[in-house]
Design a protein around this motif. Structure first.
Motif, PDB file in Angstrom:
ATOM      1  N   CYS A   1      49.790  80.690 -31.057  1.00 39.17           N
ATOM      2  CA  CYS A   1      50.266  81.671 -32.028  1.00 39.17           C
ATOM      3  C   CYS A   1      50.928  82.814 -31.264  1.00 39.17           C
ATOM      4  O   CYS A   1      50.298  83.448 -30.410  1.00 39.17           O
ATOM      5  CB  CYS A   1      49.107  82.204 -32.876  1.00 39.17           C
ATOM      6  N   MET A   2      52.197  83.096 -31.576  1.00 45.16           N
ATOM      7  CA  MET A   2      52.917  84.147 -30.876  1.00 45.16           C
ATOM      8  C   MET A   2      52.607  85.536 -31.435  1.00 45.16           C
ATOM      9  O   MET A   2      53.179  86.521 -30.980  1.00 45.16           O
ATOM     10  CB  MET A   2      54.424  83.876 -30.963  1.00 45.16           C
ATOM     11  N   ASN A   3      51.693  85.591 -32.419  1.00 47.29           N
ATOM     12  CA  ASN A   3      51.301  86.889 -32.982  1.00 47.29           C
ATOM     13  C   ASN A   3      50.014  87.418 -32.328  1.00 47.29           C
ATOM     14  O   ASN A   3      49.928  88.592 -31.963  1.00 47.29           O
ATOM     15  CB  ASN A   3      51.115  86.766 -34.492  1.00 47.29           C
ATOM     16  N   CYS A   4      49.005  86.531 -32.155  1.00 48.21           N
ATOM     17  CA  CYS A   4      47.731  86.966 -31.568  1.00 48.21           C
ATOM     18  C   CYS A   4      47.388  86.215 -30.286  1.00 48.21           C
ATOM     19  O   CYS A   4      46.387  86.523 -29.640  1.00 48.21           O
ATOM     20  CB  CYS A   4      46.591  86.791 -32.579  1.00 48.21           C
ATOM     21  N   TYR A   5      48.214  85.202 -29.932  1.00 47.91           N
ATOM     22  CA  TYR A   5      48.043  84.426 -28.704  1.00 47.91           C
ATOM     23  C   TYR A   5      46.756  83.605 -28.684  1.00 47.91           C
ATOM     24  O   TYR A   5      46.244  83.258 -27.621  1.00 47.91           O
ATOM     25  CB  TYR A   5      48.123  85.335 -27.465  1.00 47.91           C
ATOM     26  N   HIS A   6      46.232  83.275 -29.868  1.00 45.53           N
ATOM     27  CA  HIS A   6      45.163  82.285 -29.984  1.00 45.53           C
ATOM     28  C   HIS A   6      45.794  80.949 -30.387  1.00 45.53           C
ATOM     29  O   HIS A   6      46.984  80.864 -30.702  1.00 45.53           O
ATOM     30  CB  HIS A   6      44.120  82.723 -31.018  1.00 45.53           C
ATOM     31  N   GLN A   7      44.980  79.912 -30.413  1.00 49.51           N
ATOM     32  CA  GLN A   7      45.483  78.592 -30.789  1.00 49.51           C
ATOM     33  C   GLN A   7      45.573  78.466 -32.305  1.00 49.51           C
ATOM     34  O   GLN A   7      44.613  78.737 -33.021  1.00 49.51           O
ATOM     35  CB  GLN A   7      44.570  77.488 -30.240  1.00 49.51           C
ATOM     36  N   GLY A   8      46.746  78.073 -32.784  1.00 53.61           N
ATOM     37  CA  GLY A   8      46.943  77.792 -34.195  1.00 53.61           C
ATOM     38  C   GLY A   8      47.299  76.328 -34.386  1.00 53.61           C
ATOM     39  O   GLY A   8      47.168  75.517 -33.463  1.00 53.61           O
ATOM     40  N   THR A   9      47.754  75.980 -35.584  1.00 57.12           N
ATOM     41  CA  THR A   9      48.069  74.584 -35.902  1.00 57.12           C
ATOM     42  C   THR A   9      49.497  74.471 -36.426  1.00 57.12           C
ATOM     43  O   THR A   9      49.888  75.199 -37.343  1.00 57.12           O
ATOM     44  CB  THR A   9      47.105  74.018 -36.959  1.00 57.12           C
TER      45      THR A   9
END
Length: 459
Positions: free
Chosen positions: A51-59
């Motif tokens: 995720c380019m917003n919070c830098y956690h893993q998204g789907t």
């Protein structure tokens, strides 16, 4: 003022590269399956991505599908359960069209705001009344509505406003004022113009009145400039030695291409044919051994004629359906009794019969996903069905109608069954092209006289 795109997730092209290849016999040779709710095997591929917003893993979910008029597309959707960020977009996976397209829509009410729009990456969107432009490649492709397109532009302008207000308050105030104007457009207090110009030819604006002509929408097809071709990554081919016409008449040329349906390698045959009482044309046919798709296309073998041609046939008998017909890419078709008009470049160039072209028109209208489906306005499917039934009656000779071909380039043809005598049911008119028609054909910038002086060696 120009607007950029909203913050995007990981590019779907990169995600697709790491996606597992589809398996199983049901998808073999058919990577892009037709979009349909009844196809239970058509499921999106899910991939973990940053995720380019919070830098956690998204789907990221990817769906490779095929839509009429746009061929193959990649539908992608990203969501992040950590910060709630989501993003959807489409990317064209098919070939770039032979010509660019420009849609000019006059938005007069909420019905126009609900028109479905396909805007590809390479398309430029403009609203002249506000001197507003969304440049090409500043946003990802989207399948949306006119209102959604404006909302997306508003979101793109609003996302960096906190930073601007902290560093450049004056600019932020002007952008706030402009955002207010964009939001007022959504209320349609007064008419405005939306222009979508796509050199790739893969964008689209819905005609909610189909199959009738849309008075609020003008569709123009044009030849790309050298700069536009370079922007799309197209390389100009080196000029080749022109073959002798005698050789072309007596042989079928073959060259390798890609299938327009499944994009697999295919072979195209090309033949120069002389049409009696008309001129030479080039017929090209492609047969794909991978998916079985067959297509044929016709291009004029000569130059643009000095005058445009308008052919009007009064269909009075079923035998009229057997008339040979050549429709060039620059020819529009009209059936006044059905209030129907087919614009230039739609269906491309065709060498067929009158019955064959009418059936192609019927299939084009009845299978258009933007005139049917879950988002269809009430009553529209009834109008489509009524149009199809009336067209069947014309094909069967039960209803008399007028069939009009209007070709500004003068390269279309309809068989005269009484040749060389005049046909009592057919009228052929030649006319002088307007400036706009010459502009569409690229003739206004073409210099055919006096260029020798510029090329003469200086002494």
């Amino acid at each position: 003022m120009a607007a950029g795109g909203a913050l995007e997730s990981a590019p779907p092209a990169a995600a697709a590269a790491s996606a597992p290849a589809p398996a199983g016999p049901s998808t073999a040779g058919q990577l892009f399956r037709p979009l349909g709710a009844e196809d239970e095997e058509q499921q999106p591929t899910e991939i973990e991505s940053l995720c380019m917003n919070c830098y956690h893993q998204g789907t990221t979910r990817l769906l490779l599908t095929k839509i009429p008029f746009f061929r193959e597309i990649i539908v992608s959707s990203f969501s992040c359960e950590h910060c709630g960020w989501s993003n959807t977009e489409i990317q064209s996976a098919g070939r770039i069209q032979d010509q660019g397209v420009c849609y000019t829509l006059t938005v007069r009410g909420q019905e126009d705001m609900n028109r479905e729009v396909v805007k590809t990456d390479s398309a430029t969107a403009r609203i002249p009344e506000l001197d507003f432009e969304i440049p090409a490649f500043s946003q990802k492709g989207a399948l949306t509505t006119v209102e959604g397109l404006i909302s997306r532009a508003i979101s793109g302008l609003e996302q960096d406003q906190p930073t601007r207000k902290a560093n450049e308050d004056g600019i932020a105030e002007r952008i706030d004022a402009f955002i207010v104007k964009l939001k007022e457009l959504k209320q349609v207090a007064s008419p405005f113009t939306l222009i979508i110009d796509d050199p790739s030819g893969n964008s689209f604006v819905e005609n909610p009145h189909a199959p009738r002509k849309d008075d609020a929408l003008v569709v123009t097809h044009y030849n790309r400039t050298l700069q536009q071709a370079e922007m799309l990554g197209l390389q100009a081919e080196a000029p080749e030695e022109k073959p002798k016409e005698e050789d072309l008449r007596n042989e079928v040329l073959q060259f390798n291409t890609n299938c327009p349906e499944c994009n697999a390698p295919a072979q195209t045959n090309m033949k120069l044919v002389q049409i009696p009482h008309f001129k030479e044309v080039i017929i090209m046919a492609t047969n794909c051994e991978n998916c079985g798709h067959r297509t044929n296309e016709v291009k004029s073998g000569g130059a643009v004629e000095p005058l445009g041609t308008k052919i009007t046939l009064r269909v009075t008998d079923p035998s009229d359906m057997t008339r040979d017909l050549l429709k060039s890419e620059t020819c529009s078709v009209e059936i006044p009794e059905l209030e129907f008009e087919l614009g230039m470049a739609v269906l491309g160039g065709k060498f067929t019969t009158l019955e064959g072209l009418l059936k192609d028109i019927q299939e084009l209208v009845t299978k258009n996903p933007f005139t049917l489906g879950d988002s269809c306005n009430p009553g529209r499917s009834d109008k489509i069905q009524e149009f199809s039934e009336k067209l069947d009656q014309i094909i069967q000779g039960k209803v008399k109608a007028h069939f009009i071909m209007n070709d500004p380039a003068g390269n279309s043809y309809l068989q005269n069954l009484y040749a060389p005598e005049d046909d009592p049911e057919m009228k052929t008119e030649q006319y002088k092209r307007t400036f706009e028609q010459n502009e569409d054909l690229g003739l206004n910038d073409m210099r055919t006289e006096g260029y020798e002086a510029d090329q003469a060696p200086q002494r």
